[in-house]
Design an enzyme around this catalytic site. Structure first.
Site: not given
Length: 234
Positions: A11-14, A34, A48-49, A140, A144
């Site tokens: 929905n946004r960004g990357i 979400r 919600d993943v 984080y 990743k």
């Protein structure tokens, strides 16, 4: 040929840049979100993943509307940055649930159909932080880095079935998350980028587009940095 693509966190960004890139090449594109408003022009599913039943429902909705998922891009993610000695267990667990556990759930759902059809493309949007580390981002970075190990292990499991699994590792990218940083922190990070600028989300999307294309059938288990050279040597 057009494929059915699902971008988690599109929905946004990357994620939104990836969705636009895939749509521009002719794919039938669905995005998950979400909260807030869904992006226009795509089949959007609220999800919600971190909730397995919501993720299952999202896949079912996409299958009913656009067909079985053939291209999966796992981009949903959050940060809860703070030094380890002030990081709560919830800060740590929530980031891993959102960034890593959701990848496990989504890939398990997607690969069932991909295995039957003998074709599939999966890309996980990781980060250069996975290799280099970053102050205040133990949670984080762990999530990743976990994505990379997960992607490479899954790549070995499905390599003989026409399915590739890869990761992209964006560096300093012009997103809302970066815009919210203090200016001195942005300048500090920018100074570490050899090309001297942030990435545009469309540049990350182009890398994802290649890895999910017909031309990339012999590339699997790879990590493609899109970081302006910042991660060289890691």
């Amino acid at each position: 040929m057009p494929r059915t693509s699902l971008v988690l966190g599109g929905n946004r960004g990357i994620g939104l840049a990836v969705a636009r890139h895939l749509a521009d090449r002719g794919d039938r594109v669905a995005v998950s979100y979400r909260g807030g408003e869904p992006p226009a022009g795509f089949f959007a599913v609220r999800c919600d993943v971190t909730e397995p039943e919501q993720l299952k429902s999202a896949f079912a909705e996409v299958n009913a509307e656009l067909g079985p998922v053939e291209v999966l891009v796992v981009n949903a993610g959050i940060t809860r940055d703070r030094p380890l000695f002030t990081m709560s267990q919830e800060d740590f667990d929530e980031v891993l649930r959102t960034n890593l556990s959701s990848a496990f759930l989504a890939c398990k759902l997607a690969t069932r159909g991909m295995l039957r059809r003998g074709w599939g493309r999966i890309v996980l949007v990781s980060s250069t932080v996975a290799m280099a580390g970053a102050v205040g981002q133990t949670n984080y970075a762990a999530s990743k880095a976990g994505q990379i190990g997960f992607a490479r292990s899954l790549a070995r499991e499905v390599a003989g079935r026409g399915i590739t699994v890869n990761a992209v590792a964006p560096g300093f990218t012009d997103t809302d998350m970066v815009a919210a940083m203090p200016e001195d922190r942005r300048n500090e990070l920018l100074a570490q980028v050899p090309v001297g600028r942030m990435a545009d989300p469309a540049e990350v999307a182009a890398a994802v587009g290649f890895l999910t294309s017909e031309d990339a059938g012999y590339i699997t288990g790879a990590v493609l940095p899109v970081d302006g050279g910042a991660g060289m040597g890691h």
